[in-house]
Design a protein around this motif. Structure first.
Motif, PDB file in Angstrom:
ATOM      1  N   ASP A 175     -37.405 -14.664  15.011  1.00  0.00           N
ATOM      2  CA  ASP A 175     -38.194 -14.551  16.240  1.00  0.00           C
ATOM      3  C   ASP A 175     -39.172 -13.380  16.196  1.00  0.00           C
ATOM      4  O   ASP A 175     -40.241 -13.441  16.783  1.00  0.00           O
ATOM      5  N   ARG A 176     -38.805 -12.303  15.512  1.00  0.00           N
ATOM      6  CA  ARG A 176     -39.659 -11.109  15.451  1.00  0.00           C
ATOM      7  C   ARG A 176     -40.742 -11.202  14.380  1.00  0.00           C
ATOM      8  O   ARG A 176     -41.711 -10.444  14.403  1.00  0.00           O
ATOM      9  N   HIS A 177     -40.581 -12.115  13.444  1.00  0.00           N
ATOM     10  CA  HIS A 177     -41.512 -12.214  12.323  1.00  0.00           C
ATOM     11  C   HIS A 177     -42.838 -12.851  12.718  1.00  0.00           C
ATOM     12  O   HIS A 177     -42.870 -13.864  13.410  1.00  0.00           O
ATOM     13  N   GLN A 178     -43.923 -12.249  12.263  1.00  0.00           N
ATOM     14  CA  GLN A 178     -45.273 -12.813  12.437  1.00  0.00           C
ATOM     15  C   GLN A 178     -45.537 -13.723  11.243  1.00  0.00           C
ATOM     16  O   GLN A 178     -45.756 -13.244  10.122  1.00  0.00           O
ATOM     17  N   VAL A 179     -45.518 -15.018  11.459  1.00  0.00           N
ATOM     18  CA  VAL A 179     -45.648 -15.994  10.376  1.00  0.00           C
ATOM     19  C   VAL A 179     -47.067 -16.025   9.830  1.00  0.00           C
ATOM     20  O   VAL A 179     -48.038 -16.050  10.590  1.00  0.00           O
ATOM     21  N   THR A 180     -47.162 -16.022   8.512  1.00  0.00           N
ATOM     22  CA  THR A 180     -48.416 -16.302   7.825  1.00  0.00           C
ATOM     23  C   THR A 180     -48.327 -17.760   7.395  1.00  0.00           C
ATOM     24  O   THR A 180     -47.432 -18.135   6.638  1.00  0.00           O
ATOM     25  N   VAL A 181     -49.240 -18.578   7.890  1.00  0.00           N
ATOM     26  CA  VAL A 181     -49.144 -20.024   7.718  1.00  0.00           C
ATOM     27  C   VAL A 181     -49.361 -20.472   6.273  1.00  0.00           C
ATOM     28  O   VAL A 181     -48.617 -21.296   5.754  1.00  0.00           O
ATOM     29  N   HIS A 182     -50.359 -19.952   5.607  1.00  0.00           N
ATOM     30  CA  HIS A 182     -50.654 -20.322   4.218  1.00  0.00           C
ATOM     31  C   HIS A 182     -50.585 -19.051   3.366  1.00  0.00           C
ATOM     32  O   HIS A 182     -51.618 -18.512   2.963  1.00  0.00           O
ATOM     33  N   PRO A 183     -49.355 -18.602   3.083  1.00  0.00           N
ATOM     34  CA  PRO A 183     -49.210 -17.306   2.412  1.00  0.00           C
ATOM     35  C   PRO A 183     -49.468 -17.352   0.912  1.00  0.00           C
ATOM     36  O   PRO A 183     -49.278 -18.380   0.251  1.00  0.00           O
ATOM     37  N   THR A 184     -49.865 -16.193   0.419  1.00  0.00           N
ATOM     38  CA  THR A 184     -49.925 -15.987  -1.023  1.00  0.00           C
ATOM     39  C   THR A 184     -48.522 -15.596  -1.478  1.00  0.00           C
ATOM     40  O   THR A 184     -47.643 -15.313  -0.654  1.00  0.00           O
ATOM     41  N   LEU A 185     -48.322 -15.545  -2.777  1.00  0.00           N
ATOM     42  CA  LEU A 185     -47.037 -15.107  -3.304  1.00  0.00           C
ATOM     43  C   LEU A 185     -46.719 -13.692  -2.818  1.00  0.00           C
ATOM     44  O   LEU A 185     -45.587 -13.390  -2.435  1.00  0.00           O
ATOM     45  N   GLU A 186     -47.708 -12.841  -2.805  1.00  0.00           N
ATOM     46  CA  GLU A 186     -47.507 -11.468  -2.359  1.00  0.00           C
ATOM     47  C   GLU A 186     -47.065 -11.421  -0.889  1.00  0.00           C
ATOM     48  O   GLU A 186     -46.208 -10.617  -0.513  1.00  0.00           O
ATOM     49  N   GLN A 187     -47.622 -12.281  -0.054  1.00  0.00           N
ATOM     50  CA  GLN A 187     -47.238 -12.326   1.357  1.00  0.00           C
ATOM     51  C   GLN A 187     -45.817 -12.864   1.533  1.00  0.00           C
ATOM     52  O   GLN A 187     -45.090 -12.417   2.413  1.00  0.00           O
TER      53      GLN A 187
END
Length: 74
Positions: free
Chosen positions: A48-60
């Motif tokens: 719930d606290r995480h800000q999702v990155t929709v199309h992440p890189t491996l680093e993300q």
């Protein structure tokens, strides 16, 4: 909603957070720091606290994993 299903449907970095938070929570349970029902509560809070990155890189993805491991339990 089932946490794994939620992570799968939302995607992005959320599955990495689910996995990392679960590993930390299960380790805390095995170490007798939390009880069994708290595992899902701890994982849910991290998700719930995480800000999702929709199309992440491996680093993300790796950063989301590291974030979850440090933020899941104090």
């Amino acid at each position: 909603m089932n946490l794994a299903r939620k992570a799968g449907e939302i995607g992005g970095t959320l599955p990495a957070v689910l996995n990392a938070a679960n590993e930390v929570a299960v380790d805390a349970f095995i170490s007798h720091r939390i009880n069994f029902p708290q595992i899902s509560e701890v994982v849910r809070r991290a998700m719930d606290r995480h800000q999702v990155t929709v199309h992440p890189t491996l680093e993300q993805i790796l950063a989301a994993d590291a974030w979850a491991r440090t933020e899941t339990l104090p």
